[in-house]
Design a protein around this motif. Structure first.
Motif, PDB file in Angstrom:
ATOM      1  N   GLN A  17     -11.195 -16.487 -13.370  1.00 50.29           N
ATOM      2  CA  GLN A  17     -11.301 -17.480 -12.258  1.00 50.29           C
ATOM      3  C   GLN A  17     -10.814 -18.931 -12.970  1.00 50.29           C
ATOM      4  OE1 GLN A  17     -15.447 -17.299 -11.558  1.00 50.29           O
ATOM      5  NE2 GLN A  17     -15.342 -15.378 -10.363  1.00 50.29           N
ATOM      6  N   SER A  18     -10.947 -19.083 -14.105  1.00 55.53           N
ATOM      7  CA  SER A  18     -10.690 -20.678 -14.418  1.00 55.53           C
ATOM      8  C   SER A  18      -9.021 -20.504 -14.653  1.00 55.53           C
ATOM      9  CB  SER A  18     -11.140 -20.768 -16.069  1.00 55.53           C
ATOM     10  OG  SER A  18     -12.519 -20.938 -15.849  1.00 55.53           O
ATOM     11  N   LEU A  19      -8.328 -19.495 -15.050  1.00 61.51           N
ATOM     12  CA  LEU A  19      -6.928 -19.508 -15.030  1.00 61.51           C
ATOM     13  C   LEU A  19      -6.460 -19.525 -13.697  1.00 61.51           C
ATOM     14  CD1 LEU A  19      -4.277 -18.329 -16.377  1.00 61.51           C
ATOM     15  CD2 LEU A  19      -4.624 -15.966 -15.586  1.00 61.51           C
ATOM     16  N   ASN A  20      -7.123 -18.969 -12.529  1.00 52.27           N
ATOM     17  CA  ASN A  20      -6.526 -18.889 -11.348  1.00 52.27           C
ATOM     18  C   ASN A  20      -6.589 -20.473 -10.645  1.00 52.27           C
ATOM     19  OD1 ASN A  20      -5.426 -16.442 -11.022  1.00 52.27           O
ATOM     20  ND2 ASN A  20      -7.462 -15.672 -10.194  1.00 52.27           N
ATOM     21  N   THR A  21      -7.944 -20.841 -11.054  1.00 58.90           N
ATOM     22  CA  THR A  21      -8.059 -22.270 -10.460  1.00 58.90           C
ATOM     23  C   THR A  21      -7.192 -23.436 -11.150  1.00 58.90           C
ATOM     24  OG1 THR A  21     -10.464 -22.053 -10.416  1.00 58.90           O
ATOM     25  CG2 THR A  21      -9.992 -24.325 -10.816  1.00 58.90           C
ATOM     26  N   TYR A  22      -6.644 -23.261 -12.686  1.00 54.69           N
ATOM     27  CA  TYR A  22      -5.715 -24.132 -13.343  1.00 54.69           C
ATOM     28  C   TYR A  22      -4.531 -24.008 -12.606  1.00 54.69           C
ATOM     29  CZ  TYR A  22      -2.748 -26.171 -16.510  1.00 54.69           C
ATOM     30  OH  TYR A  22      -1.781 -27.014 -17.300  1.00 54.69           O
ATOM     31  N   LEU A  23      -3.803 -22.587 -12.306  1.00 57.27           N
ATOM     32  CA  LEU A  23      -2.674 -22.244 -11.719  1.00 57.27           C
ATOM     33  C   LEU A  23      -2.709 -23.024 -10.124  1.00 57.27           C
ATOM     34  CD1 LEU A  23      -2.254 -18.785 -12.830  1.00 57.27           C
ATOM     35  CD2 LEU A  23      -1.268 -21.179 -13.760  1.00 57.27           C
ATOM     36  N   PRO A  27       0.965 -26.118  -9.532  1.00 57.81           N
ATOM     37  CA  PRO A  27       1.967 -25.036  -9.207  1.00 57.81           C
ATOM     38  C   PRO A  27       3.156 -25.073  -9.953  1.00 57.81           C
ATOM     39  CG  PRO A  27       1.876 -27.284  -8.165  1.00 57.81           C
ATOM     40  CD  PRO A  27       0.625 -27.402  -8.890  1.00 57.81           C
ATOM     41  N   ASP A  28       3.328 -25.986 -10.904  1.00 53.07           N
ATOM     42  CA  ASP A  28       4.593 -25.821 -11.939  1.00 53.07           C
ATOM     43  C   ASP A  28       4.312 -24.874 -12.963  1.00 53.07           C
ATOM     44  OD1 ASP A  28       2.876 -27.696 -12.613  1.00 53.07           O
ATOM     45  OD2 ASP A  28       4.405 -28.660 -13.936  1.00 53.07           O
ATOM     46  N   TRP A  29       3.264 -24.358 -13.342  1.00 52.78           N
ATOM     47  CA  TRP A  29       2.983 -23.332 -14.125  1.00 52.78           C
ATOM     48  C   TRP A  29       2.770 -21.824 -13.321  1.00 52.78           C
ATOM     49  CZ3 TRP A  29       2.185 -23.711 -19.556  1.00 52.78           C
ATOM     50  CH2 TRP A  29       2.145 -24.814 -20.235  1.00 52.78           C
ATOM     51  N   ASP A  30       2.881 -20.747 -14.104  1.00 55.64           N
ATOM     52  CA  ASP A  30       2.594 -19.676 -13.664  1.00 55.64           C
ATOM     53  C   ASP A  30       1.680 -18.699 -14.772  1.00 55.64           C
ATOM     54  OD1 ASP A  30       4.428 -18.569 -15.353  1.00 55.64           O
ATOM     55  OD2 ASP A  30       5.995 -18.389 -14.037  1.00 55.64           O
ATOM     56  N   GLU A  31       1.270 -17.518 -14.470  1.00 60.40           N
ATOM     57  CA  GLU A  31       0.426 -16.857 -15.468  1.00 60.40           C
ATOM     58  C   GLU A  31       1.480 -16.464 -16.824  1.00 60.40           C
ATOM     59  OE1 GLU A  31      -1.152 -12.924 -14.470  1.00 60.40           O
ATOM     60  OE2 GLU A  31      -2.404 -14.125 -12.902  1.00 60.40           O
ATOM     61  N   HIS A  32       2.602 -16.128 -16.554  1.00 56.89           N
ATOM     62  CA  HIS A  32       3.651 -15.970 -17.527  1.00 56.89           C
ATOM     63  C   HIS A  32       3.678 -17.162 -18.580  1.00 56.89           C
ATOM     64  CE1 HIS A  32       7.260 -15.652 -19.859  1.00 56.89           C
ATOM     65  NE2 HIS A  32       6.954 -14.194 -20.223  1.00 56.89           N
ATOM     66  N   ARG A  33       4.156 -18.106 -17.880  1.00 55.61           N
ATOM     67  CA  ARG A  33       4.071 -19.358 -18.660  1.00 55.61           C
ATOM     68  C   ARG A  33       2.975 -19.836 -19.588  1.00 55.61           C
ATOM     69  NH1 ARG A  33       5.724 -25.513 -16.656  1.00 55.61           N
ATOM     70  NH2 ARG A  33       5.832 -26.413 -18.580  1.00 55.61           N
ATOM     71  N   LEU A  34       1.717 -19.690 -18.950  1.00 54.15           N
ATOM     72  CA  LEU A  34       0.283 -20.083 -19.505  1.00 54.15           C
ATOM     73  C   LEU A  34      -0.221 -19.207 -20.652  1.00 54.15           C
ATOM     74  CD1 LEU A  34      -2.410 -21.727 -17.589  1.00 54.15           C
ATOM     75  CD2 LEU A  34      -2.796 -19.966 -19.057  1.00 54.15           C
ATOM     76  N   ILE A  35       0.012 -17.815 -20.458  1.00 50.01           N
ATOM     77  CA  ILE A  35      -0.127 -16.933 -21.376  1.00 50.01           C
ATOM     78  C   ILE A  35       0.788 -16.997 -22.727  1.00 50.01           C
ATOM     79  CG2 ILE A  35      -0.503 -14.526 -22.005  1.00 50.01           C
ATOM     80  CD1 ILE A  35      -2.408 -15.557 -20.203  1.00 50.01           C
ATOM     81  N   THR A  36       2.014 -17.252 -22.385  1.00 47.97           N
ATOM     82  CA  THR A  36       3.064 -17.503 -23.485  1.00 47.97           C
ATOM     83  C   THR A  36       2.656 -18.800 -24.171  1.00 47.97           C
ATOM     84  OG1 THR A  36       4.632 -16.190 -22.179  1.00 47.97           O
ATOM     85  CG2 THR A  36       5.407 -17.849 -23.925  1.00 47.97           C
ATOM     86  N   ALA A  37       2.210 -19.727 -23.576  1.00 50.67           N
ATOM     87  CA  ALA A  37       2.020 -21.057 -24.365  1.00 50.67           C
ATOM     88  C   ALA A  37       0.591 -20.982 -24.852  1.00 50.67           C
ATOM     89  CB  ALA A  37       1.877 -22.202 -23.118  1.00 50.67           C
TER      90      ALA A  37
END
Length: 65
Positions: A17-23, A27-37
């Motif tokens: 839920q926190s991940l989805n709220t952040y995304l 909007p310039d971030w996506d799941e792949h970019r966030l997890i990679t970081a």
């Protein structure tokens, strides 16, 4: 980044839920970019300091592909 690998994992609902709220708010971030970081930062802080990991982290933060 030269090559990629897919991973499948389950997350605690609160983390998801926190991940989805952040995304939604970034909007310039996506799941792949966030997890990679996140993974590359964890490895920078807790592993042997591989320069390639540092480069992936910086590329991810500054969207260099």
């Amino acid at each position: 980044m030269n090559s990629t690998q897919n991973i499948f994992t389950t997350l605690p609902e609160t983390l998801h839920q926190s991940l989805n709220t952040y995304l939604e708010k970034h909007p310039d971030w996506d799941e792949h970019r966030l997890i990679t970081a996140a993974i590359s930062l964890f490895l920078l802080q807790n592993a042997d300091g591989d320069r390639r990991v540092s480069q992936i982290y910086l590329d991810t933060l500054f969207r260099r592909s």
